[in-house]
Design a protein around this motif. Structure first.
Motif, PDB file in Angstrom:
ATOM      1  N   ALA A 270       0.823  -1.208   0.000  1.00 22.55           N
ATOM      2  CA  ALA A 270       0.000   0.000   0.000  1.00 22.55           C
ATOM      3  C   ALA A 270       0.859   1.260   0.000  1.00 22.55           C
ATOM      4  CB  ALA A 270      -0.938  -0.003   1.208  1.00 22.55           C
ATOM      5  N   VAL A 271       1.912   1.275   0.807  1.00 17.40           N
ATOM      6  CA  VAL A 271       2.813   2.437   0.842  1.00 17.40           C
ATOM      7  C   VAL A 271       3.474   2.633  -0.514  1.00 17.40           C
ATOM      8  CG1 VAL A 271       4.998   3.299   1.796  1.00 17.40           C
ATOM      9  CG2 VAL A 271       3.230   2.407   3.327  1.00 17.40           C
ATOM     10  N   ALA A 272       3.969   1.552  -1.114  1.00 17.22           N
ATOM     11  CA  ALA A 272       4.618   1.656  -2.418  1.00 17.22           C
ATOM     12  C   ALA A 272       3.626   2.131  -3.476  1.00 17.22           C
ATOM     13  CB  ALA A 272       5.220   0.313  -2.814  1.00 17.22           C
ATOM     14  N   ALA A 273       2.371   1.689  -3.391  1.00 13.83           N
ATOM     15  CA  ALA A 273       1.359   2.115  -4.355  1.00 13.83           C
ATOM     16  C   ALA A 273       1.064   3.599  -4.216  1.00 13.83           C
ATOM     17  CB  ALA A 273       0.085   1.304  -4.159  1.00 13.83           C
ATOM     18  N   LEU A 274       0.920   4.084  -2.998  1.00 15.41           N
ATOM     19  CA  LEU A 274       0.677   5.509  -2.791  1.00 15.41           C
ATOM     20  C   LEU A 274       1.850   6.344  -3.298  1.00 15.41           C
ATOM     21  CD1 LEU A 274      -0.911   5.389   0.776  1.00 15.41           C
ATOM     22  CD2 LEU A 274      -2.050   6.161  -1.309  1.00 15.41           C
ATOM     23  N   ALA A 275       3.065   5.851  -3.074  1.00 16.22           N
ATOM     24  CA  ALA A 275       4.242   6.564  -3.578  1.00 16.22           C
ATOM     25  C   ALA A 275       4.243   6.611  -5.096  1.00 16.22           C
ATOM     26  CB  ALA A 275       5.521   5.900  -3.061  1.00 16.22           C
ATOM     27  N   GLY A 276       3.848   5.509  -5.723  1.00 17.34           N
ATOM     28  CA  GLY A 276       3.785   5.478  -7.177  1.00 17.34           C
ATOM     29  C   GLY A 276       2.749   6.441  -7.725  1.00 17.34           C
ATOM     30  N   LEU A 277       1.616   6.541  -7.062  1.00 18.90           N
ATOM     31  CA  LEU A 277       0.591   7.491  -7.493  1.00 18.90           C
ATOM     32  C   LEU A 277       1.104   8.923  -7.402  1.00 18.90           C
ATOM     33  CD1 LEU A 277      -2.561   5.891  -5.820  1.00 18.90           C
ATOM     34  CD2 LEU A 277      -2.052   5.991  -8.269  1.00 18.90           C
ATOM     35  N   ASP A 278       1.881   9.207  -6.348  1.00 16.35           N
ATOM     36  CA  ASP A 278       2.438  10.556  -6.193  1.00 16.35           C
ATOM     37  C   ASP A 278       3.550  10.832  -7.191  1.00 16.35           C
ATOM     38  OD1 ASP A 278       0.742  11.173  -4.158  1.00 16.35           O
ATOM     39  OD2 ASP A 278       2.203  10.919  -2.538  1.00 16.35           O
ATOM     40  N   ARG A 279       4.446   9.862  -7.387  1.00 13.70           N
ATOM     41  CA  ARG A 279       5.673  10.101  -8.130  1.00 13.70           C
ATOM     42  C   ARG A 279       5.549   9.797  -9.619  1.00 13.70           C
ATOM     43  NH1 ARG A 279       8.967   7.692  -4.820  1.00 13.70           N
ATOM     44  NH2 ARG A 279       8.549   5.629  -5.677  1.00 13.70           N
ATOM     45  N   GLU A 280       4.949   8.660  -9.960  1.00 12.14           N
ATOM     46  CA  GLU A 280       4.954   8.206 -11.348  1.00 12.14           C
ATOM     47  C   GLU A 280       3.736   8.645 -12.151  1.00 12.14           C
ATOM     48  OE1 GLU A 280       7.503   6.492 -13.006  1.00 12.14           O
ATOM     49  OE2 GLU A 280       8.512   7.199 -11.196  1.00 12.14           O
ATOM     50  N   LEU A 281       2.581   8.658 -11.531  1.00 18.29           N
ATOM     51  CA  LEU A 281       1.364   8.976 -12.280  1.00 18.29           C
ATOM     52  C   LEU A 281       1.450  10.323 -13.010  1.00 18.29           C
ATOM     53  CD1 LEU A 281      -1.442   8.107 -13.128  1.00 18.29           C
ATOM     54  CD2 LEU A 281      -2.331   9.061 -10.978  1.00 18.29           C
ATOM     55  N   PRO A 282       1.935  11.387 -12.366  1.00 23.42           N
ATOM     56  CA  PRO A 282       2.008  12.663 -13.096  1.00 23.42           C
ATOM     57  C   PRO A 282       3.002  12.653 -14.254  1.00 23.42           C
ATOM     58  CG  PRO A 282       2.132  13.008 -10.710  1.00 23.42           C
ATOM     59  CD  PRO A 282       2.332  11.547 -10.959  1.00 23.42           C
ATOM     60  N   LYS A 283       3.964  11.732 -14.246  1.00 24.14           N
ATOM     61  CA  LYS A 283       5.005  11.709 -15.272  1.00 24.14           C
ATOM     62  C   LYS A 283       4.648  10.837 -16.479  1.00 24.14           C
ATOM     63  CE  LYS A 283       8.656  12.175 -11.759  1.00 24.14           C
ATOM     64  NZ  LYS A 283       9.830  11.493 -11.155  1.00 24.14           N
ATOM     65  N   LEU A 284       3.607  10.030 -16.361  1.00 20.28           N
ATOM     66  CA  LEU A 284       3.309   9.079 -17.429  1.00 20.28           C
ATOM     67  C   LEU A 284       3.089   9.745 -18.792  1.00 20.28           C
ATOM     68  CD1 LEU A 284       1.117   6.428 -15.575  1.00 20.28           C
ATOM     69  CD2 LEU A 284       3.362   6.089 -16.595  1.00 20.28           C
ATOM     70  N   PRO A 285       2.426  10.906 -18.871  1.00 14.85           N
ATOM     71  CA  PRO A 285       2.303  11.534 -20.192  1.00 14.85           C
ATOM     72  C   PRO A 285       3.646  11.835 -20.850  1.00 14.85           C
ATOM     73  CG  PRO A 285       0.720  12.495 -18.679  1.00 14.85           C
ATOM     74  CD  PRO A 285       1.626  11.627 -17.853  1.00 14.85           C
ATOM     75  N   SER A 286       4.652  12.224 -20.058  1.00 15.46           N
ATOM     76  CA  SER A 286       5.970  12.484 -20.644  1.00 15.46           C
ATOM     77  C   SER A 286       6.627  11.189 -21.095  1.00 15.46           C
ATOM     78  CB  SER A 286       6.876  13.214 -19.638  1.00 15.46           C
ATOM     79  OG  SER A 286       7.174  12.403 -18.511  1.00 15.46           O
ATOM     80  N   TYR A 287       6.379  10.094 -20.391  1.00 13.64           N
ATOM     81  CA  TYR A 287       6.923   8.803 -20.809  1.00 13.64           C
ATOM     82  C   TYR A 287       6.303   8.374 -22.141  1.00 13.64           C
ATOM     83  CZ  TYR A 287       8.234   8.365 -15.822  1.00 13.64           C
ATOM     84  OH  TYR A 287       8.744   8.571 -14.566  1.00 13.64           O
TER      85      TYR A 287
END
Length: 398
Positions: A270-287
């Motif tokens: 759960a902690v890793a998932a929340l971190a991913g939502l914070d860190r990776e989700l906003p960057k996916l369009p650039s990827y």
């Protein structure tokens, strides 16, 4: 010729175990200075534990009690995802396989029809050992066998009744393919005309918004239920969420317990998932945007090197992932990829695979572009292709 299970030391090929070959690959990828993506499994256990501890304070209150049977930080994650998708509720599952089986089983009971229409390349058909039929008593049918999602006409005209239409977005084993937004709307409407419910296998739904030009709530609103994963795109440890109406989620919680998925504690995931939502989700369009640059440069690199037949599929990626096909044995291509990482410190490709059906001597790999890949220019991609082909030629000569 040395395959991926052979370690070469003093020029003598020594048989090695698959585990040793796996550790060799992981070591090469972890030590490489450049890669198109950095995956969680590239890190050591200690590195992953340190990252988890560092993330915990940023995404939740470490002073609160740890979760017990789905409360605490697991409940926080469920509420977060329901808000992101615009659904009434969401429930955490330890695996996506379990989440989807529960969803489809619930819909079969509600519709009175145990038939699920899906693509033959969809995850339950390819990667779950027939679990839908064996465990859940469901039967699957295929509106199309073409390597793409079904069209509205194929769904509308399919001769057999079905209770649920399951759409994998994107369709990974066909090359991470997505329909257009208009095509998706039409397919969903066709299912509704047949009084079928619609479930989205959205393991990688997070990166679909760019191609669709729509936000996550608008995408999720097309379906009656949606499953999303946390480790495939967000760099999490494990786990998935099934989102939908409050009544469906309540029923799913009951079936989660029956399937053995109500684990005592799940705070690391759960902690890793929340971190991913914070860190990776906003960057996916650039990827997604840079994956198009990488795919074009790969094509140019193969053409410039006179590589002969190859395929970058799709030519313009729909997400930040796509396939590359070459006419060589998978073990030979994997060995060349590992050698490139070991000798140049660059990871262009990772493992290669033999397709379940197709011409012999052809293999494919999946290319993923994440934050590490944003540093690559088109010229650097083309140079890496040339370096890979040199290693491939050397591997073939051994």
């Amino acid at each position: 010729m040395a395959d991926m299970n052979t370690q070469v030391t003093d020029g003598t090929a020594e048989p090695d175990s698959e585990e040793a070959a796996r550790l060799r690959r992981l070591t090469a990828w972890r030590r490489a200075g450049r890669a198109l993506s950095r995956l969680p499994q590239d890190r050591t256990l200690g590195e992953q534990l340190a990252a988890l501890a560092a993330d915990a304070g940023a995404v939740t209150d470490p002073g609160l009690p740890a979760d017990i049977y789905g409360d605490g930080v697991v409940g926080e994650l469920e509420q977060r995802v329901a808000g992101l998708l615009g659904t009434e509720a969401a429930v955490f599952f330890p695996t996506g396989t379990m989440a989807q089986q529960v969803a489809l089983r619930c819909w079969a009971a509600r519709t009175g029809n145990p038939v699920v229409a899906l693509h033959p390349l969809a995850h339950p058909e390819v990667h779950e050992s027939g679990a839908l039929g064996t465990v859940s008593g469901l039967r699957t049918v295929h509106p199309t066998t073409d390597p793409r999602l079904p069209t509205a006409e194929e769904v509308r005209d399919f001769p057999e009744p079905f209770g649920t239409l399951m759409l994998e977005l994107p369709l990974r084993d066909a090359g991470f393919l997505l329909p257009t937004w208009e095509e998706l709307e039409a397919v969903v409407a066709a299912a509704r005309e047949r009084d079928a419910v619609v479930h989205f296998d959205g393991a990688r739904l997070w990166e679909c918004a760019t191609r669709f030009g729509r936000g996550l709530p608008e995408i999720a609103a097309l379906a009656d239920s949606v499953y999303v994963s946390f480790y495939k795109s967000l760099g999490g440890i494990s786990g998935a969420v099934l989102a939908g109406s409050a009544s469906l989620v309540e029923e799913a919680r009951l079936w989660r317990h029956r399937y053995g998925g109500q684990l005592f504690q799940q705070f690391p995931a759960a902690v890793a998932a929340l971190a991913g939502l914070d860190r990776e989700l906003p960057k996916l369009p650039s990827y997604v945007a840079h994956a198009k640059v990488v795919a074009e440069a790969l094509t140019e690199g193969f053409e410039a090197a006179g590589a002969g037949w190859f395929r970058v599929h799709p030519e313009v990626p729909h997400t930040h992932q796509f396939q590359v096909w070459l006419p060589y044995d998978a073990d030979v291509l994997t060995e060349a990829s590992v050698r490139q990482a070991e000798e140049t410190g660059t990871v262009l490709f990772r493992r290669w695979f033999t397709p379940d059906a197709g011409a012999p001597g052809v293999a494919f790999t999946e290319v993923t572009v994440t934050e590490a890949g944003l540093e690559w220019s088109a010229d650097e991609v083309r140079d890496a292709v040339a370096a890979f082909l040199e290693r491939l030629e050397g591997t073939m000569e051994r």
